[in-house]
Design an enzyme around this catalytic site. Structure first.
Site, PDB file in Angstrom:
ATOM      1  N   ARG A  82       0.869  -1.267   0.027  1.00 25.08           N
ATOM      2  CA  ARG A  82       0.117   0.024   0.019  1.00 25.08           C
ATOM      3  C   ARG A  82       1.027   1.354  -0.235  1.00 25.08           C
ATOM      4  O   ARG A  82       1.864   1.152   0.746  1.00 25.08           O
ATOM      5  CB  ARG A  82      -0.858   0.169   1.184  1.00 25.08           C
ATOM      6  CG  ARG A  82      -2.030  -0.829   1.323  1.00 25.08           C
ATOM      7  CD  ARG A  82      -3.111  -0.485   0.333  1.00 25.08           C
ATOM      8  NE  ARG A  82      -4.419  -1.469   0.173  1.00 25.08           N
ATOM      9  CZ  ARG A  82      -4.286  -2.660  -0.619  1.00 25.08           C
ATOM     10  NH1 ARG A  82      -3.587  -2.745  -1.492  1.00 25.08           N
ATOM     11  NH2 ARG A  82      -5.561  -3.412  -0.449  1.00 25.08           N
ATOM     12  N   GLU A 141      -3.881   7.355  -4.381  1.00 28.29           N
ATOM     13  CA  GLU A 141      -4.002   6.854  -5.561  1.00 28.29           C
ATOM     14  C   GLU A 141      -5.591   7.345  -6.293  1.00 28.29           C
ATOM     15  O   GLU A 141      -6.232   7.409  -5.338  1.00 28.29           O
ATOM     16  CB  GLU A 141      -4.418   5.282  -5.750  1.00 28.29           C
ATOM     17  CG  GLU A 141      -2.854   4.772  -5.668  1.00 28.29           C
ATOM     18  CD  GLU A 141      -2.860   3.122  -5.316  1.00 28.29           C
ATOM     19  OE1 GLU A 141      -4.090   2.449  -5.588  1.00 28.29           O
ATOM     20  OE2 GLU A 141      -1.902   2.487  -4.572  1.00 28.29           O
ATOM     21  N   HIS A 144      -1.266   0.237  -9.722  1.00 27.57           N
ATOM     22  CA  HIS A 144      -2.138  -0.610  -8.962  1.00 27.57           C
ATOM     23  C   HIS A 144      -2.536  -1.888  -9.622  1.00 27.57           C
ATOM     24  O   HIS A 144      -3.724  -1.946  -9.472  1.00 27.57           O
ATOM     25  CB  HIS A 144      -2.992  -0.014  -8.088  1.00 27.57           C
ATOM     26  CG  HIS A 144      -3.258  -0.828  -6.624  1.00 27.57           C
ATOM     27  ND1 HIS A 144      -3.614  -0.218  -5.521  1.00 27.57           N
ATOM     28  CD2 HIS A 144      -3.241  -2.104  -6.390  1.00 27.57           C
ATOM     29  CE1 HIS A 144      -3.999  -1.070  -4.710  1.00 27.57           C
ATOM     30  NE2 HIS A 144      -3.700  -2.215  -5.292  1.00 27.57           N
TER      31      HIS A 144
HETATM   32  C1  8YV Z   1      -6.185  -4.997  -6.107  1.00 25.02           C
HETATM   33  C2  8YV Z   1      -5.081  -5.176  -3.827  1.00 25.02           C
HETATM   34  O1  8YV Z   1      -5.245  -4.640  -7.106  1.00 25.02           O
HETATM   35  O2  8YV Z   1      -6.487  -7.129  -3.029  1.00 25.02           O
HETATM   36  C3  8YV Z   1      -5.947  -6.176  -2.683  1.00 25.02           C
HETATM   37  O3  8YV Z   1      -5.881  -5.926  -1.409  1.00 25.02           O
HETATM   38  O4  8YV Z   1      -4.772  -4.330  -3.468  1.00 25.02           O
HETATM   39  C4  8YV Z   1      -5.393  -5.715  -5.155  1.00 25.02           C
HETATM   40  O5  8YV Z   1      -5.718  -6.806  -5.331  1.00 25.02           O
HETATM   41  C5  8YV Z   1      -6.880  -3.472  -5.647  1.00 25.02           C
HETATM   42  O6  8YV Z   1      -7.704  -3.828  -4.706  1.00 25.02           O
HETATM   43  C6  8YV Z   1      -7.115  -2.814  -6.698  1.00 25.02           C
HETATM   44  O7  8YV Z   1      -7.745  -1.767  -6.430  1.00 25.02           O
END
Ligand code: 8YV
Length: 326
Positions: free
Chosen positions: A236, A265, A283
């Site tokens: 993150r 983001e 992302h």
């Molecule tokens: C996604 C993620 O790319 O599962 C998660 O926590 O960060 C990823 O799988 C993300 O949620 C995209 O918004």
């Protein structure tokens, strides 16, 4: 829940797998369709017993959950759930579920892709070809190589392990830092992140977001990583002190960075956009049709299990099942 369909509020986009999976079994209220969101939420508040959260960008905090006195479950998309106040939910008898496991291998593939792109400058080399520069000169040899690197994993959870397995296959030594040593993991463990950063030249960040990990990759850690150092962030944006990273990259206090995630983001700081020696992804760790469909399906399956009076499939640790109602 005998007979009648329970009321579920969908937060975020109307993803086909989620809508198609839920609509036959629940009464689905789609916030995105509401002209007047406030009025819509007010009219649904006393009925809604579960939330389906379609994206990790869709925040669900205590104040929001408080609006629904009958709320029992929050079924959230994504393995990361720092966008949900799970602690508050747990303390109020609400179960939160996420979508672990089904994305492990996909995210690990992306992590290796981002690492290789950053170390070997593949995106820059591709831009060189497209700009018609190859006919003028070869793309320069890269200073960095994976061949002499040691990767310090920041986090050794399910996805971390899938990344480490790939690194082993690539012949790259792996060590790790996490809150506690992991049972059954043979890689060298560092209790202190800064000590690991000093000993390695590559950090692969794959810890959960949230207050416990906020800014853990700070100026001190980047300095310890050193001028040959490469930072890969698959976790993150909040885990990295972004201004400190920008400064370290500007000063060449570290060599490069590969970033799949950012603090705000989809905004990416201009300073990062202007640096040609780093690699930026939007992302996309888990973003294939097949894996995203599996994640969406798990959002559905957790709601359907709840609707059938069964235990949740993937509750998060902050909200053990059965819930404690205070
Ligand atoms: C996604 C993620 O790319 O599962 C998660 O926590 O960060 C990823 O799988 C993300 O949620 C995209 O918004």
């Amino acid at each position: 829940m005998t007979g009648e369909k329970p009321d579920v509020l969908l937060i975020g986009n109307k993803k086909p797998v989620i809508v198609g999976g839920l609509e036959p079994k629940v009464t689905l209220h789609k916030l995105i369709d509401a002209q007047d969101k406030e009025a819509f939420l007010k009219s649904a508040a006393d009925k809604v017993r579960a939330l389906a959260v379609a994206y990790t960008a869709d925040k669900v905090d205590a104040a929001f959950m408080q609006r629904f006195p009958k709320l029992e479950q929050v079924s959230s998309f994504g393995v990361g759930y720092d966008h949900i106040d799970a602690k508050w939910a747990g303390a109020h008898g609400i179960t939160v579920t996420n979508t672990p496991e089904v994305l492990n291998e996909e995210v690990a593939d992306t992590a290796l892709g981002l690492l290789l792109c950053t170390v070997r400058e593949f995106p820059q080399a591709e831009r060189h070809v497209r700009a018609g520069k190859w006919v003028e000169k070869q793309y320069p040899l890269t200073k960095a190589t994976l061949r002499n690197r040691t990767v310090g994993m920041v986090g050794m959870g399910r996805i971390g392990k899938a990344i480490a397995r790939r690194l082993e296959a690539f012949g790259v030594p792996v060590v790790y830092h996490s809150r506690n040593p992991q049972a059954g993991v043979a890689y060298k463990y560092y209790p202190k992140l800064v000590d690991m950063a000093r000993d390695v030249d590559t950090l692969m960040v794959i810890v959960p977001g949230g207050p416990a990990t906020a800014n853990m990759i700070n100026a001190e850690v980047l300095k310890a990583l050193g001028p040959n150092g490469i930072l890969i962030n698959m976790a993150r944006g909040s885990v990295v002190d972004e201004p400190a990273l920008i400064q370290a990259l500007k000063d060449r206090a570290i060599y490069s960075a590969g970033l799949d995630v950012f603090a705000k983001e989809p905004q990416v700081p201009k300073e990062l956009m202007e640096m040609d020696h780093i690699v930026l992804f939007p992302h996309l760790g888990s973003s294939t049709e097949v894996t995203r469909a599996a994640m969406d399906q798990l959002v559905v399956d957790n709601i359907l299990a709840w609707a059938a009076g069964k235990p949740p499939l993937t509750p998060v640790p902050e909200t053990p099942y059965p819930p404690k109602r205070g």
